[in-house]
Design an enzyme around this catalytic site. Structure first.
Site: not given
Ligand code: IMP
Length: 183
Positions: A45, A101, A105
């Site tokens: 979302k 996106e 992270d």
């Molecule tokens: P990744 O797979 O670790 O790159 O994470 C992606 C998902 O983690 C994002 O689409 C967010 O939904 C969530 N996420 C990562 N860091 C944050 C943050 O600082 N705040 C809120 N959601 C986060």
């Protein structure tokens, strides 16, 4: 554990900052896709507000759809094991897809998503992320368009949540470190 009473940090980016950056990125996307059609694929979302900005300011022909990917384990931090929980029926064959996106992270989610979507035979796939948290990257993933580079903070607002809260804030802020339980 952060809940309703978690303290918000200062405002990192206001609505005006985000709008200005969205317009700049849209100019670049318009240039890169001149004469082409683009399918904007928003990740639910978290990307909803950023998606609206991007679709509003693009002038190339676009259609939109949404996809949902989530990682097992913690609600807030990626476990590295990603699954797609909603996938649109739309034909992606020979289409220019731009994934919209909220934040990159570790990069696990997008790496997995792109791998899966490649299987649908698109002409191209790029990623436009509102935020990039480079410090926590665990993959070699790199977004093509980035709104803002941010430090290692747990950000909320403008679509981003903690435990489904704060998505409605019309700006980007962050939670105090002691309020965020790192699982
Ligand atoms: P990744 O797979 O670790 O790159 O994470 C992606 C998902 O983690 C994002 O689409 C967010 O939904 C969530 N996420 C990562 N860091 C944050 C943050 O600082 N705040 C809120 N959601 C986060």
């Amino acid at each position: 554990m952060a809940g309703k009473n978690a303290k918000l940090g200062k405002v990192l980016y206001t609505q005006e900052d985000i709008t200005r950056r969205a317009k700049e990125i849209c100019k670049q996307i318009d240039k890169d896709y001149e004469g082409e059609e683009v399918l904007l694929l928003g990740t639910l979302k978290g990307s909803i507000m950023w998606m609206v900005d991007i679709m509003k300011y693009l002038t190339v022909d676009t259609s939109i759809d949404f996809i949902t990917a989530s990682s097992y384990g913690s609600s807030s931090f990626s476990s590295g094991v990603v699954k797609i929980t909603y996938e649109p029926n739309v034909n992606m064959y020979n289409k220019n897809v731009i994934i919209i996106e909220d934040i990159v992270d570790t990069g696990n989610t997008l790496k997995y998503l792109i791998e899966k979507l490649e299987g649908r035979g698109p002409k191209s796939i790029k990623v436009c992320s509102m935020l990039n948290k480079e410090a926590r990257r665990k993959t070699d993933f790199k977004a093509d368009y980035v709104g803002f580079e941010i430090d290692d903070l747990f950000v909320v607002g403008y679509g981003l949540d903690f435990d489904q809260k704060y998505r409605d804030l019309p700006y980007i802020s962050y939670l105090d470190a002691e309020d965020v339980e790192k699982l």
